[in-house]
Design a protein around this motif. Structure first.
Motif, mmCIF file in Angstrom:
data_model
loop_
_atom_site.group_PDB
_atom_site.id
_atom_site.type_symbol
_atom_site.label_atom_id
_atom_site.label_comp_id
_atom_site.label_asym_id
_atom_site.label_seq_id
_atom_site.Cartn_x
_atom_site.Cartn_y
_atom_site.Cartn_z
ATOM 1 N N ASN A 359 0.830 -1.195 0.000
ATOM 2 C CA ASN A 359 0.000 0.000 0.000
ATOM 3 C C ASN A 359 0.870 1.252 0.000
ATOM 4 O OD1 ASN A 359 -2.516 1.482 0.436
ATOM 5 N ND2 ASN A 359 -1.765 1.806 2.527
ATOM 6 N N ASN A 360 0.536 2.219 -0.850
ATOM 7 C CA ASN A 360 1.353 3.425 -0.941
ATOM 8 C C ASN A 360 0.508 4.693 -0.936
ATOM 9 O OD1 ASN A 360 3.850 4.932 -1.403
ATOM 10 N ND2 ASN A 360 2.952 5.381 -3.396
ATOM 11 N N TRP A 361 0.832 5.596 0.001
ATOM 12 C CA TRP A 361 0.275 6.945 0.035
ATOM 13 C C TRP A 361 1.361 8.001 -0.195
ATOM 14 C CZ3 TRP A 361 -4.887 8.464 1.353
ATOM 15 C CH2 TRP A 361 -5.740 7.402 1.653
ATOM 16 N N GLY A 362 2.620 7.596 -0.187
ATOM 17 C CA GLY A 362 3.725 8.536 -0.273
ATOM 18 C C GLY A 362 4.151 8.823 -1.693
ATOM 19 N N GLN A 363 5.343 9.431 -1.839
ATOM 20 C CA GLN A 363 5.813 9.774 -3.177
ATOM 21 C C GLN A 363 7.267 9.382 -3.378
ATOM 22 O OE1 GLN A 363 5.965 14.193 -3.900
ATOM 23 N NE2 GLN A 363 4.781 14.311 -2.012
ATOM 24 N N GLN A 364 7.558 9.076 -4.653
ATOM 25 C CA GLN A 364 8.887 8.654 -5.091
ATOM 26 C C GLN A 364 9.300 7.326 -4.449
ATOM 27 O OE1 GLN A 364 11.718 12.012 -5.206
ATOM 28 N NE2 GLN A 364 9.943 13.395 -5.048
ATOM 29 N N ASN A 365 8.328 6.438 -4.280
ATOM 30 C CA ASN A 365 8.570 5.132 -3.680
ATOM 31 C C ASN A 365 8.590 4.044 -4.746
ATOM 32 O OD1 ASN A 365 8.654 6.266 -1.089
ATOM 33 N ND2 ASN A 365 6.436 6.133 -0.885
ATOM 34 N N LEU A 366 9.364 2.996 -4.477
ATOM 35 C CA LEU A 366 9.556 1.880 -5.412
ATOM 36 C C LEU A 366 9.209 0.572 -4.717
ATOM 37 C CD1 LEU A 366 10.702 0.522 -8.017
ATOM 38 C CD2 LEU A 366 12.961 0.651 -6.926
ATOM 39 N N PHE A 367 8.277 -0.182 -5.320
ATOM 40 C CA PHE A 367 7.953 -1.540 -4.883
ATOM 41 C C PHE A 367 8.420 -2.475 -5.997
ATOM 42 C CE2 PHE A 367 5.220 1.265 -2.595
ATOM 43 C CZ PHE A 367 4.904 0.665 -1.389
ATOM 44 N N MET A 368 9.356 -3.346 -5.692
ATOM 45 C CA MET A 368 10.029 -4.120 -6.731
ATOM 46 C C MET A 368 10.176 -5.579 -6.312
ATOM 47 S SD MET A 368 13.766 -3.258 -8.436
ATOM 48 C CE MET A 368 14.665 -3.363 -6.885
ATOM 49 N N ASN A 369 9.883 -6.494 -7.240
ATOM 50 C CA ASN A 369 10.085 -7.932 -7.021
ATOM 51 C C ASN A 369 9.288 -8.437 -5.817
ATOM 52 O OD1 ASN A 369 11.978 -7.619 -9.077
ATOM 53 N ND2 ASN A 369 13.711 -7.556 -7.667
ATOM 54 N N CYS A 370 8.033 -8.005 -5.733
ATOM 55 C CA CYS A 370 7.194 -8.411 -4.613
ATOM 56 C C CYS A 370 6.140 -9.426 -5.053
ATOM 57 C CB CYS A 370 6.529 -7.187 -3.978
ATOM 58 S SG CYS A 370 7.710 -6.072 -3.179
ATOM 59 N N GLN A 371 5.585 -10.123 -4.089
ATOM 60 C CA GLN A 371 4.614 -11.195 -4.351
ATOM 61 C C GLN A 371 3.470 -11.089 -3.353
ATOM 62 O OE1 GLN A 371 6.269 -15.095 -3.714
ATOM 63 N NE2 GLN A 371 4.322 -16.154 -4.024
ATOM 64 N N SER A 372 2.261 -11.344 -3.836
ATOM 65 C CA SER A 372 1.088 -11.285 -2.957
ATOM 66 C C SER A 372 0.148 -12.431 -3.272
ATOM 67 C CB SER A 372 0.367 -9.947 -3.141
ATOM 68 O OG SER A 372 -0.849 -9.934 -2.416
ATOM 69 N N THR A 373 -0.463 -12.981 -2.229
ATOM 70 C CA THR A 373 -1.525 -13.963 -2.410
ATOM 71 C C THR A 373 -2.699 -13.614 -1.504
ATOM 72 O OG1 THR A 373 -0.782 -15.497 -0.661
ATOM 73 C CG2 THR A 373 0.169 -15.789 -2.870
ATOM 74 N N GLU A 374 -3.898 -13.851 -2.006
ATOM 75 C CA GLU A 374 -5.150 -13.714 -1.267
ATOM 76 C C GLU A 374 -5.394 -12.289 -0.766
ATOM 77 O OE1 GLU A 374 -6.260 -17.131 1.300
ATOM 78 O OE2 GLU A 374 -4.275 -17.922 0.777
ATOM 79 N N GLY A 375 -4.895 -11.311 -1.512
ATOM 80 C CA GLY A 375 -5.178 -9.921 -1.192
ATOM 81 C C GLY A 375 -6.403 -9.433 -1.945
#
Length: 518
Positions: A359-375
């Motif tokens: 979850n992101n509310w900020g700025q200039q942020n990087l989410f990389m190589n992530c995995q999610s299940t059952e969201g």
């Protein structure tokens, strides 16, 4: 410079491996008409009739992607309590390191949690710069923190204090009648008090005529619906000045939303944020929450929460059974890298406001190589989020809702090589929720794979884009909205494979981008 070379070299090596293996039997590559790699190996942008270009999203994450995440020796070692709650033992170690003097890189010390199970009732706080909390691995039999107790809480909270403050007397007007998306420069009424290195806010005011023209004062009413009001949509984009020429200012990160004279134009002012902390990392751990049943809403809620920070990171975390998210970057989290993290087997009701895996509310942020299940909303932004922000090379499976900007005008997000068995949507959500309305603008999907997607553009103030998506196109919840920009749907060989990687490489010297198309 060595760190920069190491970072880009590693990305290049990965890209080459992917490119060589993937291109053996593929047809010639497809390229967008908006951004492409030229025969000279340069990344070229092609403006629309208003002058808007696809923004450069590469200056996101830890130190804008120009430094690799550091490794430091252990300062303090912690072992789990044999019986009972380990929270205070961990907190005491963090507090001890927090009192140490930082070195030239801002690092105070590294707290190592040795292999074992740590029962934790309540939140572990990191409130000082330069503190790293690390474990010996993210498997359940390595360093494992277990949130216990029947209430919602963040297991680890990284947060400074204070708030952003405008420097009095520095506000000036942007004098250009129209500032397009993608530009790094504009004229101001006077640049006399600005210099290279100044931190500024690029301010885009909300106005009543703008709200009316995007029809957000005309949302179909139902119980709880709130029409948008102008004062809620004053947007503050954090930037740094890189050059001043006369009254022309050049900024580090691009403009990601049009600024038009008819909608109040824009302004610039200096700011301070003295309580914000930096150089904090949380790495190499398994974070879990106790729960009683699949839809339990009263237990560990967030794995790691960042707020009032910059240049921080979360890396190699496996988060299981939390109710809300693995990692959440709040409104004042800036230049955070979240990499190689997992949000697995979420436990909470499957309903609105829950299961926002990353979850992101900020700025200039990087989410990389992530995995999610059952969201539900696996890679998601909130309201009035000021970009750029990037979700790169992330996957979601067994998803219960959609990926994308969730509500109320997120600005400037790249979804790059995101793969889901569900949907990615960028649309007017209208009366959904409490009047979510237009979810965002300058939302760019690049080479994503989905079950289906809806990408619409708002009535005014910019566009949303979908390039090279593999999957079904559908019109969205409200089918009479303007269509977004679609190119290359179901093309098999999209170049560059990743827009983020191509843009990052283009910022560094001696990088011939033709390597990405061979």
């Amino acid at each position: 410079m060595n760190r920069v070379k190491k970072l880009v070299g590693g990305i290049l090596a990965i890209t080459l491996c992917v490119s060589v293996s993937a291109q053996t039997k593929l047809p010639p590559g497809w390229q967008s008409s908006y951004v492409k790699i030229t025969p000279k190996g340069e990344l070229a942008y092609y403006p629309d009739k208003q002058g808007n270009t696809i923004p450069d999203f590469s200056r996101v994450g830890y130190h804008h992607g120009d430094k690799s995440i550091p490794e430091y020796p252990v300062t303090k070692t912690v072992y789990p309590v044999e019986k009972g709650d380990s929270r205070q033992r961990i907190q005491d170690a963090i507090d001890e390191v927090s009192r140490m003097q930082p070195d030239k890189d801002g690092h105070r010390g590294t707290v190592l949690l040795k292999r074992g199970v740590y029962h934790v009732h309540g939140t572990i706080h990191i409130n000082a710069s330069g503190v790293i909390l690390t474990g010996e691995g993210d498997n359940v039999n390595e360093t494992r923190l277990l949130a216990i107790g029947k209430q919602r809480f963040s297991l680890i909270e990284v947060s400074g204090n204070g708030r952003m403050e405008e420097v009095s007397g520095t506000r000036v007007k942007i004098t250009d009648a129209f500032v397009p998306v993608g530009t790094h420069t504009f004229q101001v009424s006077s640049a006399a008090n600005f210099k290279v290195g100044d931190r500024i806010i690029v301010y885009r005011p909300g106005t009543e005529n703008w709200i009316h023209d995007i029809k957000m004062d005309q949302i179909v009413e139902r119980q709880g619906t709130r029409q948008w009001t102008a004062r809620e949509y004053n947007l503050s984009f954090e930037r740094e000045i890189v050059k001043v020429e006369g009254n022309r200012i050049y900024i580090d990160n691009p403009v990601v939303m049009q600024m038009e004279e008819k909608y109040g134009g824009g302004e610039v002012f200096k700011y301070t944020f003295d309580g914000r902390i930096s150089e904090v990392g949380v790495t190499n751990m398994c974070l879990e929450s106790e729960f009683e049943h699949y839809e339990d809403n009263e237990h560990g809620w967030i794995g790691v929460q960042f707020d009032k920070v910059e240049n921080c990171w979360a890396r190699n975390l496996t988060c299981r059974y939390f109710g809300y998210s693995a990692v959440s970057c709040e409104r004042n989290a800036k230049n955070v890298t979240v990499t190689d993290c997992r949000c697995l087997e979420t436990k909470s009701l499957i309903t609105g406001g829950l299961r926002y895996s990353f979850n992101n509310w900020g700025q200039q942020n990087l989410f990389m190589n992530c995995q999610s299940t059952e969201g539900r909303h696996d890679y998601v932004t909130g309201a009035r989020v000021c970009g750029p922000n990037v979700f790169y090379n992330c996957t979601a499976s067994q998803t219960y809702a959609d990926i994308g900007p969730h509500h109320r005008w997120a600005v400037g997000t790249l979804y790059d090589n995101v793969i889901t068995d569900g949907e990615i949507n960028v649309q007017d959500r209208g009366k959904m929720g409490s009047g979510h309305g237009w979810a965002g603008v300058t939302q760019v999907l690049w080479n994503c794979r989905v079950k289906r997607a809806a990408v619409q553009s708002p009535w005014t103030s910019g566009y949303n884009y979908n390039f090279g998506m593999k999957g079904e196109k559908y019109p969205g919840v409200f089918i009479d909205r303007p269509d977004g920009v679609w190119e290359g749907q179901n093309e098999k060989n999209v170049f560059p494979r990743s827009l983020y990687i191509a843009q990052l490489m283009a910022r560094h010297k001696n990088m011939d981008l033709r390597i990405l198309t061979k």
